[in-house]
Design an enzyme around this catalytic site. Structure first.
Site, PDB file in Angstrom:
ATOM      1  N   TYR A 172      -2.189   5.837  -4.397  1.00 57.99           N
ATOM      2  CA  TYR A 172      -3.317   6.583  -4.567  1.00 57.99           C
ATOM      3  C   TYR A 172      -2.951   8.146  -5.277  1.00 57.99           C
ATOM      4  O   TYR A 172      -1.631   8.464  -5.001  1.00 57.99           O
ATOM      5  CB  TYR A 172      -3.779   7.187  -3.014  1.00 57.99           C
ATOM      6  CG  TYR A 172      -4.496   6.031  -2.228  1.00 57.99           C
ATOM      7  CD1 TYR A 172      -5.646   5.334  -2.489  1.00 57.99           C
ATOM      8  CD2 TYR A 172      -3.788   5.381  -1.196  1.00 57.99           C
ATOM      9  CE1 TYR A 172      -6.324   4.499  -1.839  1.00 57.99           C
ATOM     10  CE2 TYR A 172      -4.541   4.424  -0.258  1.00 57.99           C
ATOM     11  CZ  TYR A 172      -5.767   3.924  -0.681  1.00 57.99           C
ATOM     12  OH  TYR A 172      -6.538   3.091   0.109  1.00 57.99           O
ATOM     13  N   THR A 221      -5.754   2.894  -6.835  1.00 61.46           N
ATOM     14  CA  THR A 221      -7.002   2.625  -6.267  1.00 61.46           C
ATOM     15  C   THR A 221      -7.611   3.932  -6.249  1.00 61.46           C
ATOM     16  O   THR A 221      -7.232   5.211  -6.062  1.00 61.46           O
ATOM     17  CB  THR A 221      -6.806   2.555  -4.831  1.00 61.46           C
ATOM     18  OG1 THR A 221      -5.922   1.031  -4.685  1.00 61.46           O
ATOM     19  CG2 THR A 221      -8.055   2.550  -3.940  1.00 61.46           C
ATOM     20  N   HIS A 240     -13.563  -1.842  -1.512  1.00 65.41           N
ATOM     21  CA  HIS A 240     -12.533  -1.447  -0.499  1.00 65.41           C
ATOM     22  C   HIS A 240     -12.953  -2.150   0.949  1.00 65.41           C
ATOM     23  O   HIS A 240     -12.928  -1.724   1.869  1.00 65.41           O
ATOM     24  CB  HIS A 240     -12.693   0.105  -0.223  1.00 65.41           C
ATOM     25  CG  HIS A 240     -11.287   0.586   0.206  1.00 65.41           C
ATOM     26  ND1 HIS A 240     -10.498   1.128  -0.762  1.00 65.41           N
ATOM     27  CD2 HIS A 240     -10.511   0.745   1.251  1.00 65.41           C
ATOM     28  CE1 HIS A 240      -9.511   1.659  -0.146  1.00 65.41           C
ATOM     29  NE2 HIS A 240      -9.136   1.380   0.920  1.00 65.41           N
ATOM     30  N   ARG A 258     -16.267   5.920   8.908  1.00 69.68           N
ATOM     31  CA  ARG A 258     -16.211   4.704   9.726  1.00 69.68           C
ATOM     32  C   ARG A 258     -16.685   4.790  11.104  1.00 69.68           C
ATOM     33  O   ARG A 258     -15.804   5.735  11.907  1.00 69.68           O
ATOM     34  CB  ARG A 258     -14.742   4.145   9.473  1.00 69.68           C
ATOM     35  CG  ARG A 258     -14.520   3.935   7.869  1.00 69.68           C
ATOM     36  CD  ARG A 258     -13.177   3.475   7.912  1.00 69.68           C
ATOM     37  NE  ARG A 258     -13.020   3.553   6.367  1.00 69.68           N
ATOM     38  CZ  ARG A 258     -11.796   3.115   5.853  1.00 69.68           C
ATOM     39  NH1 ARG A 258     -10.743   3.080   6.623  1.00 69.68           N
ATOM     40  NH2 ARG A 258     -11.509   3.417   4.523  1.00 69.68           N
ATOM     41  N   SER A 269       0.723  -1.344  -0.011  1.00 69.62           N
ATOM     42  CA  SER A 269       0.033   0.066   0.013  1.00 69.62           C
ATOM     43  C   SER A 269       0.945   1.426  -0.014  1.00 69.62           C
ATOM     44  O   SER A 269       1.889   1.174   0.633  1.00 69.62           O
ATOM     45  CB  SER A 269      -0.928  -0.066   1.168  1.00 69.62           C
ATOM     46  OG  SER A 269      -1.433   1.181   1.452  1.00 69.62           O
ATOM     47  N   GLN A 288       0.412  -0.195  -4.755  1.00 69.34           N
ATOM     48  CA  GLN A 288      -0.661   0.521  -4.802  1.00 69.34           C
ATOM     49  C   GLN A 288      -0.438   1.718  -4.723  1.00 69.34           C
ATOM     50  O   GLN A 288       0.232   2.274  -3.719  1.00 69.34           O
ATOM     51  CB  GLN A 288      -1.635  -0.123  -3.819  1.00 69.34           C
ATOM     52  CG  GLN A 288      -2.970   0.422  -3.777  1.00 69.34           C
ATOM     53  CD  GLN A 288      -2.850   1.702  -2.875  1.00 69.34           C
ATOM     54  OE1 GLN A 288      -2.412   1.609  -1.729  1.00 69.34           O
ATOM     55  NE2 GLN A 288      -3.696   2.699  -3.075  1.00 69.34           N
ATOM     56  N   ARG A 309     -15.478  -0.486   3.319  1.00 69.86           N
ATOM     57  CA  ARG A 309     -14.846   0.930   4.018  1.00 69.86           C
ATOM     58  C   ARG A 309     -15.106   2.003   3.774  1.00 69.86           C
ATOM     59  O   ARG A 309     -14.805   3.071   4.236  1.00 69.86           O
ATOM     60  CB  ARG A 309     -13.474   0.576   4.397  1.00 69.86           C
ATOM     61  CG  ARG A 309     -13.122  -0.892   5.074  1.00 69.86           C
ATOM     62  CD  ARG A 309     -11.580  -1.296   4.728  1.00 69.86           C
ATOM     63  NE  ARG A 309     -10.614  -0.413   5.699  1.00 69.86           N
ATOM     64  CZ  ARG A 309     -10.425  -0.664   6.817  1.00 69.86           C
ATOM     65  NH1 ARG A 309     -10.826  -1.678   7.673  1.00 69.86           N
ATOM     66  NH2 ARG A 309      -9.697   0.170   7.429  1.00 69.86           N
TER      67      ARG A 309
HETATM   68  C1  LIG Z   1      -7.047  -2.177   7.605  1.00 67.59           C
HETATM   69  C2  LIG Z   1      -7.464  -1.994   5.809  1.00 67.59           C
HETATM   70  C3  LIG Z   1      -6.586  -1.226   5.297  1.00 67.59           C
HETATM   71  C4  LIG Z   1      -6.645  -0.990   3.930  1.00 67.59           C
HETATM   72  N1  LIG Z   1      -5.905  -0.034   3.403  1.00 67.59           N
HETATM   73  C5  LIG Z   1      -5.684   0.057   1.734  1.00 67.59           C
HETATM   74  C6  LIG Z   1      -4.925   0.769   1.173  1.00 67.59           C
HETATM   75  O1  LIG Z   1      -4.056   1.482   1.802  1.00 67.59           O
HETATM   76  N2  LIG Z   1      -5.201   0.817   0.023  1.00 67.59           N
HETATM   77  C7  LIG Z   1      -5.942   0.173  -0.852  1.00 67.59           C
HETATM   78  O2  LIG Z   1      -6.007   0.390  -2.165  1.00 67.59           O
HETATM   79  N3  LIG Z   1      -6.806  -0.758  -0.156  1.00 67.59           N
HETATM   80  C8  LIG Z   1      -6.912  -0.883   1.178  1.00 67.59           C
HETATM   81  N4  LIG Z   1      -7.852  -1.364   1.894  1.00 67.59           N
HETATM   82  C9  LIG Z   1      -8.722  -2.200   1.110  1.00 67.59           C
HETATM   83  C10 LIG Z   1      -8.213  -3.706   0.630  1.00 67.59           C
HETATM   84  O3  LIG Z   1      -6.966  -3.624  -0.346  1.00 67.59           O
HETATM   85  C11 LIG Z   1      -9.104  -4.665   0.218  1.00 67.59           C
HETATM   86  O4  LIG Z   1     -10.131  -3.887  -0.868  1.00 67.59           O
HETATM   87  C12 LIG Z   1     -10.439  -5.014   1.232  1.00 67.59           C
HETATM   88  O5  LIG Z   1      -9.525  -5.280   2.580  1.00 67.59           O
HETATM   89  C13 LIG Z   1     -11.083  -6.468   0.798  1.00 67.59           C
HETATM   90  O6  LIG Z   1     -11.785  -6.760   1.660  1.00 67.59           O
HETATM   91  P1  LIG Z   1     -11.714  -7.962   2.657  1.00 67.59           P
HETATM   92  O7  LIG Z   1     -11.048  -7.503   3.937  1.00 67.59           O
HETATM   93  O8  LIG Z   1     -13.119  -8.418   2.982  1.00 67.59           O
HETATM   94  O9  LIG Z   1     -10.831  -9.185   2.212  1.00 67.59           O
HETATM   95  C14 LIG Z   1      -7.536  -1.811   3.345  1.00 67.59           C
HETATM   96  C15 LIG Z   1      -8.371  -2.621   3.791  1.00 67.59           C
HETATM   97  C16 LIG Z   1      -8.260  -2.793   5.264  1.00 67.59           C
HETATM   98  C17 LIG Z   1      -8.922  -3.689   5.883  1.00 67.59           C
END
Ligand SMILES: Cc1cc2nc3c(=O)[nH]c(=O)nc-3n(C[C@H](O)[C@H](O)[C@H](O)COP(=O)(O)O)c2cc1C
Length: 380
Positions: free
Chosen positions: A135, A161, A278, A170, A111, A133, A281
């Site tokens: 942003y 992303t 995401h 959240r 990330s 990844q 989230r």
């Molecule tokens: C704690 C956390 C931090 C995340 N940080 C990023 C991030 O920095 N960049 C990004 O593209 N997605 C981020 N995501 C999303 C994940 O890449 C992914 O899309 C998501 O966790 C998939 O769902 P799942 O947790 O049910 O497997 C994050 C998810 C979580 C849980």
């Protein structure tokens, strides 16, 4: 010697182990999602729909779980998704996860918001198949510099992303007052004091955004403030096309839920899209990833790879996603739970659970070759 995690049977078990080791606010940051978390729950519940049709009297003595992921033969149809702050859950968490991915022969995506810098991860785990990844940042000079650093350090695929123009709201993080670094209050001190093993690690490796070392004076920010300060909410397709032009390797666009957007990605030259909300989230009430997948696979029509994340918890989920048009899946929370519970062996165990569940499911379905799975394996 059997791993002390051998009796952690499922990803759900691993989540409970993570909950026992992490302070409540940190666990909630990983586990939680936007608003009422309906989309987060729908991501998982969506996989409960549809049944798999088994065939018998098939030689399943050799199971092949491997798939092609943009020219890389991945041992499993699985990647570790980009997740911010992994080094906050376990010291050097990004490095531990990258090592686990390398051992398992699957790709790891770092990330933008990692604790360990992209250089530190590449230096510590040179053998991992690594994606970076990105942003879109307001400070384009900083962003292009990060992109060049990633390229120079062997990150061969860029994962852009696009679903974080602003940070989702959240509730759990607002309630806990989650900031990076954590602000000390009587509530957070009590929370940390209950979790001495985590606290010891966190004191040894203070949390920071490793890729932003040149940005001074960020202070203790909520993730929403961090995003508001640094991320660019003005991004349009022309700017996405600019990234495509400047990055020489394959580019995958993450956060796609709409078929027209998927078509745009293909038209501007992306090699893949990631169907993702995401992990629920960002905006609650958007479709579950597995629900959005079939239309997007139709729109892409084989012109680019289609990946999916969100709610993948079982080997059979990988099969259902494949049947509905995904080339491979990514996992976010599952590997973070493993990492938070036990560091690198925890991530190893999570990948092993997927490997074992997938191999057994393929054998019992009479489909020894994962990549040969088609839609007809699903019955409504
Ligand atoms: C704690 C956390 C931090 C995340 N940080 C990023 C991030 O920095 N960049 C990004 O593209 N997605 C981020 N995501 C999303 C994940 O890449 C992914 O899309 C998501 O966790 C998939 O769902 P799942 O947790 O049910 O497997 C994050 C998810 C979580 C849980």
């Amino acid at each position: 010697m059997p791993s002390p995690l051998y009796n952690t049977a499922s990803i759900a078990d691993m989540r409970l182990r993570a909950r026992r080791r992490l302070p409540r606010a940190v666990f909630d940051f990983i586990d939680g999602a936007a608003a009422d978390e309906l989309t987060r729950m729908a991501n998982e519940a969506g996989f409960a729909r549809g049944r798999l049709s088994p065939r018998v009297a098939v030689d399943v003595s050799r199971i092949d779980t491997s798939v092609d992921i943009l020219g890389f033969r991945s041992a499993l149809p699985l990647m570790l998704a980009p997740t911010g702050l992994a080094g906050f859950y376990w010291p050097d968490g990004e490095i531990a996860a990258a090592r686990a991915a390398a051992k398992a022969g699957i790709p790891f995506c770092l990330s933008t918001n990692s604790v360990a810098s992209l250089e530190a991860v590449a230096g510590a785990v040179p053998s991992v198949k690594r994606w970076f990844q990105l942003y879109m940042l307001k400070d384009r000079a900083l962003m292009w510099d990060m992109v060049e650093r990633a390229e120079a350090h062997g990150y061969d695929t860029l994962c852009l992303t696009l679903d974080l123009a602003v940070q989702g709201r959240r509730d759990r993080d607002i309630r806990s007052g989650f900031t990076v670094p954590m602000k000390l209050s009587s509530a957070s001190i009590a929370d940390f004091a209950m979790r001495p093993r985590w606290l010891w690690g966190a004191l040894r490796r203070p949390v920071a955004f490793g890729n932003f070392a040149s940005v001074k004076g960020l202070g203790a920010l909520s993730v929403a403030q961090f995003v508001g300060t640094l991320f660019d909410p003005t991004v349009d397709w022309a700017q996405v096309a600019e990234v495509r032009k400047r990055w020489r390797g394959p580019m995958v666009i993450k956060g796609i839920l709409n078929p027209d957007d998927a078509r745009r990605c293909v038209e501007l030259g992306a090699q893949g899209v990631i169907v993702s909300n995401h992990g629920g989230r960002q905006l609650d009430q958007v479709p579950a990833s597995i629900e959005a997948l079939p239309q997007i696979a139709d729109a892409v029509a084989g012109r680019a790879a289609v990946y999916l994340d969100g709610g993948v918890r079982r080997g059979t989920d990988l099969i259902k996603a494949r049947a509905l048009g995904a080339d491979a899946c990514l996992i976010g929370r599952p590997f973070l739970w493993g990492l938070s519970a036990a560091g690198e062996p925890g991530v190893d165990r999570v990948i092993d659970i997927f490997r074992e569940e997938l191999a057994i499911a393929l054998a019992l379905l009479g489909h020894p070759v994962f990549s040969a799975i088609r839609g007809d394996i699903l019955v409504p």
